[in-house]
Design a protein around this motif. Structure first.
Motif, PDB file in Angstrom:
ATOM      1  N   UNK A 104       0.969  -1.440   0.071  1.00  0.00           N
ATOM      2  CA  UNK A 104       0.156   0.241  -0.053  1.00  0.00           C
ATOM      3  C   UNK A 104       0.980   1.318   0.031  1.00  0.00           C
ATOM      4  N   UNK A 105       1.865   1.311   0.662  1.00  0.00           N
ATOM      5  CA  UNK A 105       2.910   2.334   0.915  1.00  0.00           C
ATOM      6  C   UNK A 105       3.522   2.540  -0.487  1.00  0.00           C
ATOM      7  N   UNK A 106       4.072   1.412  -1.376  1.00  0.00           N
ATOM      8  CA  UNK A 106       4.727   1.534  -2.158  1.00  0.00           C
ATOM      9  C   UNK A 106       3.635   2.220  -3.361  1.00  0.00           C
ATOM     10  N   UNK A 107       2.409   1.896  -3.685  1.00  0.00           N
ATOM     11  CA  UNK A 107       1.498   2.100  -4.590  1.00  0.00           C
ATOM     12  C   UNK A 107       0.984   3.767  -4.309  1.00  0.00           C
ATOM     13  N   UNK A 108       1.055   4.194  -3.217  1.00  0.00           N
ATOM     14  CA  UNK A 108       0.761   5.535  -2.882  1.00  0.00           C
ATOM     15  C   UNK A 108       1.806   6.313  -2.930  1.00  0.00           C
TER      16      UNK A 108
ATOM     17  N   UNK B  80       4.356   6.013  -5.356  1.00  0.00           N
ATOM     18  CA  UNK B  80       4.357   5.945  -6.408  1.00  0.00           C
ATOM     19  C   UNK B  80       3.468   7.124  -7.203  1.00  0.00           C
ATOM     20  N   UNK B  81       2.127   7.087  -6.827  1.00  0.00           N
ATOM     21  CA  UNK B  81       1.096   7.979  -7.061  1.00  0.00           C
ATOM     22  C   UNK B  81       1.505   9.255  -6.811  1.00  0.00           C
ATOM     23  N   UNK B  82       2.007   9.522  -5.338  1.00  0.00           N
ATOM     24  CA  UNK B  82       2.167  10.793  -4.977  1.00  0.00           C
ATOM     25  C   UNK B  82       3.386  11.408  -5.600  1.00  0.00           C
ATOM     26  N   UNK B  83       4.471  10.825  -6.154  1.00  0.00           N
ATOM     27  CA  UNK B  83       5.692  11.188  -6.657  1.00  0.00           C
ATOM     28  C   UNK B  83       5.279  11.788  -7.908  1.00  0.00           C
ATOM     29  N   UNK B  84       4.099  11.406  -8.709  1.00  0.00           N
ATOM     30  CA  UNK B  84       3.200  11.882  -9.724  1.00  0.00           C
ATOM     31  C   UNK B  84       2.465  12.993  -9.422  1.00  0.00           C
ATOM     32  N   UNK B  85       2.266  13.544  -8.489  1.00  0.00           N
ATOM     33  CA  UNK B  85       1.244  14.633  -7.842  1.00  0.00           C
ATOM     34  C   UNK B  85      -0.229  14.159  -8.067  1.00  0.00           C
ATOM     35  N   UNK B  86      -0.558  12.641  -7.866  1.00  0.00           N
ATOM     36  CA  UNK B  86      -1.734  12.200  -7.894  1.00  0.00           C
ATOM     37  C   UNK B  86      -1.980  11.714  -6.224  1.00  0.00           C
TER      38      UNK B  86
ATOM     39  N   UNK C  18      -2.453  10.081   3.887  1.00  0.00           N
ATOM     40  CA  UNK C  18      -1.910   9.675   4.941  1.00  0.00           C
ATOM     41  C   UNK C  18      -2.831   9.551   6.040  1.00  0.00           C
ATOM     42  N   UNK C  19      -3.934  10.558   6.170  1.00  0.00           N
ATOM     43  CA  UNK C  19      -4.898  10.410   7.238  1.00  0.00           C
ATOM     44  C   UNK C  19      -5.890   9.333   6.771  1.00  0.00           C
TER      45      UNK C  19
ATOM     46  N   UNK D  76      -1.586  20.569   8.558  1.00  0.00           N
ATOM     47  CA  UNK D  76      -0.347  21.170   8.732  1.00  0.00           C
ATOM     48  C   UNK D  76       0.555  20.644   9.792  1.00  0.00           C
ATOM     49  N   UNK D  77      -0.192  19.816  10.800  1.00  0.00           N
ATOM     50  CA  UNK D  77       0.439  19.239  11.764  1.00  0.00           C
ATOM     51  C   UNK D  77       0.553  17.585  11.526  1.00  0.00           C
ATOM     52  N   UNK D  78       0.007  17.220  10.584  1.00  0.00           N
ATOM     53  CA  UNK D  78      -0.160  15.954  10.297  1.00  0.00           C
ATOM     54  C   UNK D  78       1.329  15.231   9.428  1.00  0.00           C
ATOM     55  N   UNK D  79       1.743  14.150   9.799  1.00  0.00           N
ATOM     56  CA  UNK D  79       2.747  13.522   8.723  1.00  0.00           C
ATOM     57  C   UNK D  79       2.307  13.618   7.338  1.00  0.00           C
ATOM     58  N   UNK D  80       3.304  14.411   6.821  1.00  0.00           N
ATOM     59  CA  UNK D  80       3.051  14.991   5.488  1.00  0.00           C
ATOM     60  C   UNK D  80       3.271  13.962   4.273  1.00  0.00           C
ATOM     61  N   UNK D  81       4.149  12.716   4.464  1.00  0.00           N
ATOM     62  CA  UNK D  81       3.980  12.236   3.271  1.00  0.00           C
ATOM     63  C   UNK D  81       3.944  10.623   3.684  1.00  0.00           C
ATOM     64  N   UNK D  82       3.758   9.723   2.715  1.00  0.00           N
ATOM     65  CA  UNK D  82       3.725   8.386   2.971  1.00  0.00           C
ATOM     66  C   UNK D  82       5.138   7.788   3.192  1.00  0.00           C
ATOM     67  N   UNK D  83       6.151   8.444   2.548  1.00  0.00           N
ATOM     68  CA  UNK D  83       7.337   7.811   3.060  1.00  0.00           C
ATOM     69  C   UNK D  83       7.733   8.145   4.604  1.00  0.00           C
ATOM     70  N   UNK D  84       7.170   9.229   5.084  1.00  0.00           N
ATOM     71  CA  UNK D  84       7.423   9.618   6.589  1.00  0.00           C
ATOM     72  C   UNK D  84       6.349   8.990   7.514  1.00  0.00           C
ATOM     73  N   UNK D  85       5.634   8.581   6.911  1.00  0.00           N
ATOM     74  CA  UNK D  85       4.364   7.731   7.837  1.00  0.00           C
ATOM     75  C   UNK D  85       5.083   6.349   8.036  1.00  0.00           C
TER      76      UNK D  85
END
Length: 296
Positions: free
Chosen positions: A142-146, A148-154, A217-218, A279-288
């Motif tokens: 799930x992390x890997x798929x998300x 990949x999407x987020x890197x493409x601004x999706x 992430x939420x 703004x207070x939330x973990x910002x990326x799947x990588x960081x999560x």
């Protein structure tokens, strides 16, 4: 909702049966007319805006015509974006087309079950939720798929157990499905955007904060809490109402309970993933992923 009948011809495909439906459309199992392989087709048919009349999907009335056309174009653009994706943890989109007044997304047919179906089956048979070790086998894909999407601004915008498909086989292989809600990162929520309130972030409810990776992430954090505790958290709107009234965020009570069931590091990461203020939330799947204990 009036679904297309079995045997109905649409573009290159023959409808075989309805697989599911919701507020934004209908999902069918279909077969390619000449090549014979099976596909899944999602028909855009938002109940709040349109209905099928004599075989054509039409706006409900003149006042929503413009909104329907804009939403339809957005769905088609999202579908065209998904045609560019190629990742092992994202269901493959073959085709997009217009017909009968609406648009259709054609996806690869997979055998297996959703994460939600697997979870419900365990609860019914064993009267217990998933444990962290079980989820840790699903989450890397799930992390890997998300990511990949987020890197493409999706941004997916509708992550939930029902939209994570577990491919049949000896190895756990999750696939992200149902992309009717994808959106380019940085935009704002629309009242007609697809989402599931139980998992939706505050920016999807109010539309005053931009949508971004933190939005997925939420949803993922809320999903994990539910699957580990058998308790679905209050919606972001309900939580905000409680906080505005001077009360603790209701999700804090679930996190305290979860602390009795699993590693404190998991609980700490979920707290960061489900903060109401983006703004207070973990910002990326990588960081999560980095905030969670090492996967089993």
């Amino acid at each position: 909702m009036s679904a297309l009948a079995a045997g109905c011809s649409i573009h290159r495909y023959l409808i075989e049966q309805v697989l599911g439906s919701g507020a934004f459309g209908i999902v069918y199992l279909a077969q390619h007319k000449s090549l014979g392989y099976q596909v899944v087709i999602k028909e855009y048919l938002p109940q709040a805006l349109a209905a099928r009349v004599n075989g054509e999907v039409m706006p409900l009335n003149a006042t929503v015509t413009e909104v329907y056309q804009q939403s339809l174009q957005r769905f088609a653009l999202e579908c065209e974006t998904l045609l560019t994706l190629n990742h092992d943890n994202i269901v493959y989109v073959y085709d997009c087309f217009y017909a009968s007044g609406t648009a259709y997304m054609v996806m690869h047919f997979e055998t297996g079950s959703t994460l939600w179906q697997s979870y419900v089956g365990q609860v019914q048979q064993q009267q217990r939720p998933f444990n962290w070790q079980q989820l840790a086998k699903v989450l890397p894909g799930v992390f890997a798929g998300l990511h990949y999407m987020h890197q493409r601004q999706i941004v997916h915008r509708d992550i939930k157990p029902g939209n994570i498909f577990l491919r049949a086989g000896a190895v756990v292989h999750p696939l992200l499905i149902d992309f009717g809600a994808v959106k380019q990162a940085g935009g704002y929520a629309s009242q007609y955007a697809q989402n599931t309130p139980a998992y939706s972030a505050l920016e999807q409810e109010y539309g005053i904060y931009p949508i971004g990776p933190w939005t997925d992430v939420h949803a993922l954090g809320v999903m994990i809490i539910e699957l580990l505790t058998m308790q679905r958290p209050d919606t972001a709107y309900q939580r905000q109402q409680a906080v505005t009234a001077g009360l603790d965020d209701p999700i804090s009570q679930q996190l305290r309970y979860l602390a009795t069931l699993t590693d404190a590091g998991v609980v700490h990461a979920l707290y960061g993933a489900t903060r109401l203020d983006p703004a207070q939330r973990i910002q990326s799947i990588y960081d999560f992923k980095a905030a969670l204990p090492a996967f089993a």
